[in-house]
Design a protein around this motif. Sequence first.
Motif, PDB file in Angstrom:
ATOM      1  N   HIS A  39      26.960  61.192  30.443  1.00 18.72           N
ATOM      2  CA  HIS A  39      26.775  62.219  29.412  1.00 18.72           C
ATOM      3  C   HIS A  39      27.076  63.612  29.944  1.00 18.72           C
ATOM      4  N   ASP A  44      33.649  62.501  27.745  1.00 22.64           N
ATOM      5  CA  ASP A  44      33.023  62.783  26.454  1.00 22.64           C
ATOM      6  C   ASP A  44      33.536  61.879  25.343  1.00 22.64           C
ATOM      7  N   ASN A  45      34.834  61.607  25.344  1.00 23.56           N
ATOM      8  CA  ASN A  45      35.434  60.819  24.261  1.00 23.56           C
ATOM      9  C   ASN A  45      35.587  59.340  24.606  1.00 23.56           C
ATOM     10  N   ILE A  78      29.010  61.045  25.872  1.00 25.45           N
ATOM     11  CA  ILE A  78      27.946  61.497  24.995  1.00 25.45           C
ATOM     12  C   ILE A  78      28.291  61.289  23.523  1.00 25.45           C
ATOM     13  N   ARG A  79      29.553  61.448  23.142  1.00 22.13           N
ATOM     14  CA  ARG A  79      29.914  61.275  21.738  1.00 22.13           C
ATOM     15  C   ARG A  79      29.752  59.826  21.290  1.00 22.13           C
ATOM     16  N   ILE A 121      26.062  59.344  20.672  1.00 21.04           N
ATOM     17  CA  ILE A 121      25.653  59.946  19.404  1.00 21.04           C
ATOM     18  C   ILE A 121      26.101  59.067  18.235  1.00 21.04           C
ATOM     19  N   THR A 122      27.275  58.465  18.360  1.00 26.59           N
ATOM     20  CA  THR A 122      27.745  57.536  17.322  1.00 26.59           C
ATOM     21  C   THR A 122      26.811  56.341  17.208  1.00 26.59           C
ATOM     22  N   SER A 166      23.930  57.345  15.139  1.00 24.96           N
ATOM     23  CA  SER A 166      24.314  57.378  13.730  1.00 24.96           C
ATOM     24  C   SER A 166      24.316  55.968  13.136  1.00 24.96           C
ATOM     25  N   ASN A 177      26.794  66.951  10.856  1.00 28.26           N
ATOM     26  CA  ASN A 177      27.310  66.168  11.974  1.00 28.26           C
ATOM     27  C   ASN A 177      26.186  65.935  12.984  1.00 28.26           C
ATOM     28  N   GLN A 223      26.181  65.548  16.002  1.00 33.33           N
ATOM     29  CA  GLN A 223      26.356  66.294  17.249  1.00 33.33           C
ATOM     30  C   GLN A 223      25.649  67.639  17.195  1.00 33.33           C
ATOM     31  N   PHE A 254      23.011  66.080  20.220  1.00 32.88           N
ATOM     32  CA  PHE A 254      23.534  66.356  21.566  1.00 32.88           C
ATOM     33  C   PHE A 254      22.414  66.839  22.470  1.00 32.88           C
ATOM     34  N   THR A 266      20.901  64.541  25.597  1.00 29.25           N
ATOM     35  CA  THR A 266      21.213  64.994  26.958  1.00 29.25           C
ATOM     36  C   THR A 266      19.984  65.533  27.685  1.00 29.25           C
TER      37      THR A 266
END
Length: 456
Positions: free
Chosen positions: A324, A330-331, A336-337, A340-341, A344, A365, A367, A371, A375
């Motif tokens: 993270h 990140d992607n 981390i994204r 977060i998904t 969701s 969003n 994020q 986030f 984190t």
Amino acid sequence: MVRKRVPDWLNSSLWSTTPADDCLHRYSPSPTTATSTSASAAVSEPTVQPPVPVPPPAAPARPQSTSPKSEIRDPLNKNSNNDSNDNDQNGDSSDVSPDEISRQAQLLAELSKKVINMRELRRIASQGIPDGAGIRSTVWKLLLGYLPPERAQWASELSKKRSQYRHFKEELLMNPSEITRRLEKSTVCDNDDSKSEDKGLLSRSQITHGEHPLSLGKSSIWNQFFQDSEIIEQIDRDVKRTHPDMHFFSGDSQLAKSNQDALKNILIVFAKLNPGIRYVQGMNEILAPLFYVFRNDPDGEMAAAAEADTFFCFVELLSGFRDHFCQQLDNSNVGIRSTITRLSQLLKEHDEELWRHLEVTTKVNPQFYAFRWITLLLTQEFNFADSLHIWDTLLSDPEGPLETLLRVCCAMLILIRRRLLAGDFTSNLKLLQNYPSANISHLLYVANKLRTQGSG
């Protein structure tokens, strides 16, 4: 994007060795202790069913402070060396419930065994470790794998790791001027037979390129020093901003300055040992609860070694979240994204109406709020004492803190669903970025229900 290989130092046997008893004498074996268990049940057991928190009582829990940043006294030790102005905001001993008294007795009994039953320890600790017991420090070290389940190995294991941390500090916190000075002394000794009128001063030809302050070479100790200076300055700024409402961390007292120095040392050593991540803003907030708990251990010897113990536990804790903090990931599916998904998707699974209102109708969003929740492990969303209670549960999960963290975050959304469903983008974002006071026991109970519903 190729995932970076875990640094070799993280995989060292140092982190997982199981090397004797003299520490923590306050946990003397009791003749009435439950039957001892084998050591095989002591380490992480992924197949073990996670502990189930007890449902909170019908009566409301102790009132939460109106501000999530309100100052608290040391919840571990009433005679703590915190500033005298840190008055009782968690309630005195008369507020201790019978359930907490029972849980404290169970934990003390478990800690007195020659071999700790980790499954049972997790089950009890997941319901919250009583603040007044002064045992959270030991329990967290066991849950993080820093202490082995065998009490006879504690003394040798602690001695080994504390010695290793001293070595890290000597190697990594030395100023290049001191390194150069030692090299000069070594050169003088080696050339003692051929003394010149320079009387020990190095000639220009004797100063290597890497030892020159103006060198830009990758191997130059000075070039590395100047690069590290930026990170060290950032660490210094962040540490001074850590919990400014608590005298333990902030202020001009000798205690606060000493604690700030310890936090800085840990973060600098970590950054230098882990060049793939270095230091990322927010690590100081994750470090703070660990150091606070260990520094307030009632055992003076353990409290004195809080810096070393915190470093290794920080490494253990961050190992499950380090991706993270790596921007290059990140992607990726470990960044981390991606996490977060997952949050969701968890919300959609358990409360699709709320998920649709937030992400489709009002277009909030995740994020924008999750986030920080993820984190910083919720350290900024609740007051400090409540954060410690939440961490009791996070660290007790045999699956690892991340899975429980996501369920707690999902429960946080569900508990305020009425306000969210009635709100628009602006009001919902403000609410989620400034989470209201909550009954932590109930929050953790709801989070556990999400686990059982998901598995069912």
